[in-house]
Write a protein that holds these residues in place. Structure first.
Motif, PDB file in Angstrom:
ATOM      1  N   SER A  40       1.229  -1.210  -0.515  1.00 34.90           N
ATOM      2  CA  SER A  40       0.068   0.128   0.661  1.00 34.90           C
ATOM      3  C   SER A  40       1.311   1.023   0.101  1.00 34.90           C
ATOM      4  N   HIS A  41       2.315   1.200   1.076  1.00 31.57           N
ATOM      5  CA  HIS A  41       2.935   1.901   0.812  1.00 31.57           C
ATOM      6  C   HIS A  41       3.534   2.726  -0.298  1.00 31.57           C
ATOM      7  N   LEU A  42       3.487   1.205  -1.259  1.00 34.46           N
ATOM      8  CA  LEU A  42       4.256   1.640  -2.399  1.00 34.46           C
ATOM      9  C   LEU A  42       3.599   2.098  -3.523  1.00 34.46           C
ATOM     10  N   PHE A  43       1.606   1.696  -3.806  1.00 37.79           N
ATOM     11  CA  PHE A  43       1.447   2.176  -4.123  1.00 37.79           C
ATOM     12  C   PHE A  43       0.926   3.395  -4.264  1.00 37.79           C
ATOM     13  N   LYS A  44       0.470   4.222  -3.012  1.00 35.08           N
ATOM     14  CA  LYS A  44       0.538   5.549  -2.797  1.00 35.08           C
ATOM     15  C   LYS A  44       2.298   6.040  -2.998  1.00 35.08           C
ATOM     16  N   SER A  45       3.363   5.459  -3.014  1.00 35.62           N
ATOM     17  CA  SER A  45       4.483   6.793  -3.519  1.00 35.62           C
ATOM     18  C   SER A  45       4.332   6.362  -4.607  1.00 35.62           C
ATOM     19  N   ILE A  46       3.992   5.601  -5.323  1.00 31.76           N
ATOM     20  CA  ILE A  46       4.107   5.913  -7.598  1.00 31.76           C
ATOM     21  C   ILE A  46       3.344   6.308  -7.705  1.00 31.76           C
ATOM     22  N   VAL A  47       1.450   6.645  -6.626  1.00 29.48           N
ATOM     23  CA  VAL A  47       0.505   7.478  -7.300  1.00 29.48           C
ATOM     24  C   VAL A  47       1.310   9.328  -6.850  1.00 29.48           C
ATOM     25  N   GLY A  48       1.840   9.052  -5.977  1.00 29.19           N
ATOM     26  CA  GLY A  48       2.175  10.705  -5.453  1.00 29.19           C
ATOM     27  C   GLY A  48       3.540  10.902  -6.814  1.00 29.19           C
ATOM     28  N   CYS A  49       4.260  10.321  -7.073  1.00 29.70           N
ATOM     29  CA  CYS A  49       5.382  10.370  -8.438  1.00 29.70           C
ATOM     30  C   CYS A  49       4.765  11.293  -9.049  1.00 29.70           C
ATOM     31  N   TYR A  50       3.307   9.799  -9.467  1.00 31.25           N
ATOM     32  CA  TYR A  50       2.693  10.484 -10.812  1.00 31.25           C
ATOM     33  C   TYR A  50       2.260  12.387 -10.415  1.00 31.25           C
ATOM     34  N   GLU A  51       1.466  12.398  -9.347  1.00 34.43           N
ATOM     35  CA  GLU A  51       1.292  13.897  -9.143  1.00 34.43           C
ATOM     36  C   GLU A  51       1.805  14.826  -8.878  1.00 34.43           C
ATOM     37  N   LYS A  52       3.415  15.144  -8.476  1.00 35.93           N
ATOM     38  CA  LYS A  52       4.775  15.550  -7.665  1.00 35.93           C
ATOM     39  C   LYS A  52       5.311  16.092 -10.045  1.00 35.93           C
ATOM     40  N   SER A  90      -4.413  -6.826 -11.407  1.00 37.28           N
ATOM     41  CA  SER A  90      -5.056  -5.736 -11.417  1.00 37.28           C
ATOM     42  C   SER A  90      -4.632  -3.804 -10.780  1.00 37.28           C
ATOM     43  N   MET A  91      -3.545  -4.292 -10.410  1.00 33.77           N
ATOM     44  CA  MET A  91      -2.407  -2.984  -9.537  1.00 33.77           C
ATOM     45  C   MET A  91      -1.431  -2.211 -10.594  1.00 33.77           C
ATOM     46  N   SER A  92      -1.077  -3.553 -11.183  1.00 38.66           N
ATOM     47  CA  SER A  92      -0.593  -2.616 -12.624  1.00 38.66           C
ATOM     48  C   SER A  92      -2.152  -1.592 -13.971  1.00 38.66           C
ATOM     49  N   LYS A  93      -3.324  -2.723 -13.947  1.00 39.35           N
ATOM     50  CA  LYS A  93      -3.928  -1.784 -14.325  1.00 39.35           C
ATOM     51  C   LYS A  93      -3.862  -1.017 -13.951  1.00 39.35           C
ATOM     52  N   GLU A  94      -5.259  -0.534 -12.852  1.00 43.12           N
ATOM     53  CA  GLU A  94      -4.562   0.363 -11.509  1.00 43.12           C
ATOM     54  C   GLU A  94      -4.165   1.863 -11.753  1.00 43.12           C
ATOM     55  N   LEU A  95      -2.491   1.128 -11.656  1.00 41.28           N
ATOM     56  CA  LEU A  95      -1.968   2.590 -11.913  1.00 41.28           C
ATOM     57  C   LEU A  95      -1.518   2.545 -13.319  1.00 41.28           C
ATOM     58  N   MET A  96      -1.987   1.574 -14.558  1.00 38.92           N
ATOM     59  CA  MET A  96      -1.869   3.035 -16.029  1.00 38.92           C
ATOM     60  C   MET A  96      -2.789   3.770 -15.472  1.00 38.92           C
ATOM     61  N   LEU A  97      -3.943   3.337 -15.407  1.00 40.94           N
ATOM     62  CA  LEU A  97      -5.100   5.036 -15.501  1.00 40.94           C
ATOM     63  C   LEU A  97      -4.865   5.716 -14.637  1.00 40.94           C
ATOM     64  N   LYS A  98      -4.483   5.665 -13.816  1.00 39.35           N
ATOM     65  CA  LYS A  98      -3.606   6.669 -12.648  1.00 39.35           C
ATOM     66  C   LYS A  98      -2.897   7.556 -13.161  1.00 39.35           C
ATOM     67  N   ARG A  99      -2.203   7.015 -13.945  1.00 37.51           N
ATOM     68  CA  ARG A  99      -0.733   7.493 -14.723  1.00 37.51           C
ATOM     69  C   ARG A  99      -1.727   8.379 -15.685  1.00 37.51           C
ATOM     70  N   GLN A 100      -2.743   7.053 -16.684  1.00 36.21           N
ATOM     71  CA  GLN A 100      -3.379   8.199 -17.921  1.00 36.21           C
ATOM     72  C   GLN A 100      -3.997   9.516 -17.220  1.00 36.21           C
ATOM     73  N   ALA A 101      -4.854   9.520 -15.980  1.00 35.76           N
ATOM     74  CA  ALA A 101      -5.524  10.097 -15.614  1.00 35.76           C
ATOM     75  C   ALA A 101      -4.868  11.309 -15.086  1.00 35.76           C
ATOM     76  N   ILE A 102      -3.597  11.207 -14.456  1.00 39.78           N
ATOM     77  CA  ILE A 102      -3.003  12.594 -14.084  1.00 39.78           C
ATOM     78  C   ILE A 102      -1.857  12.879 -14.788  1.00 39.78           C
ATOM     79  N   LEU A 103      -0.933  11.958 -15.787  1.00 38.05           N
ATOM     80  CA  LEU A 103      -0.198  12.792 -16.609  1.00 38.05           C
ATOM     81  C   LEU A 103      -0.877  12.942 -18.084  1.00 38.05           C
ATOM     82  N   GLY A 104      -2.106  12.293 -18.135  1.00 38.54           N
ATOM     83  CA  GLY A 104      -2.601  12.070 -19.556  1.00 38.54           C
ATOM     84  C   GLY A 104      -1.586  11.466 -20.364  1.00 38.54           C
ATOM     85  N   ASN A 105      -2.543  10.949 -21.615  1.00 38.01           N
ATOM     86  CA  ASN A 105      -1.322   9.815 -22.692  1.00 38.01           C
ATOM     87  C   ASN A 105      -0.795  10.279 -23.420  1.00 38.01           C
ATOM     88  N   GLU A 106       0.095   9.309 -22.649  1.00 35.73           N
ATOM     89  CA  GLU A 106       1.590   9.666 -23.762  1.00 35.73           C
ATOM     90  C   GLU A 106       2.301   8.449 -24.061  1.00 35.73           C
TER      91      GLU A 106
END
Length: 106
Positions: A40-52, A90-106
């Motif tokens: 859970s900490h890793l997941f939150k850190s990854i999303v935090g990196c995307y947001e930053k 499922s976490m990989s898919k969720e992270l991909m969706l969060k990345r796309q939502a935060i950073l856009g489609n690249e």
């Protein structure tokens, strides 16, 4: 049963014994919402990196995205090593969706 399972079982039994004897103060017990897993900490850190990364210039953004990717690999490998392949997928898919939502489609 692994060594860690035996240690955990012994600690649980010891806690239950102390609680039954009135040696444990209920106010000192950890509430469920205070505990989170390493994954859970890793997941939150990854999303935090995307947001930053979304707020930073290109050079800093690339460094944050690399960090997020390294953490993502660590998370997925750890889950797979634990035999949690479906959770890893499922976490990989969720992270991909969060990345796309935060950073856009690249």
């Amino acid at each position: 049963m692994s060594v860690f399972d035996l240690i955990a079982e012994n600690q649980i039994q010891d806690y239950n014994r102390r609680k039954a004897n009135g040696e444990v103060k209920e106010s000192r017990t950890i509430q469920p919402e205070e505990r989170t897993s390493f994954e859970s900490h890793l997941f939150k850190s990854i999303v935090g990196c995307y947001e930053k990364a979304a707020e930073k210039p290109e050079q800093e953004r690339q460094a944050l995205e690399e960090r997020a990717e390294n953490l993502r690999m660590q998370l997925l490998i750890g889950l797979e090593q634990k035999g949690m392949r479906i959770t890893a997928q499922s976490m990989s898919k969720e992270l991909m969706l969060k990345r796309q939502a935060i950073l856009g489609n690249e």
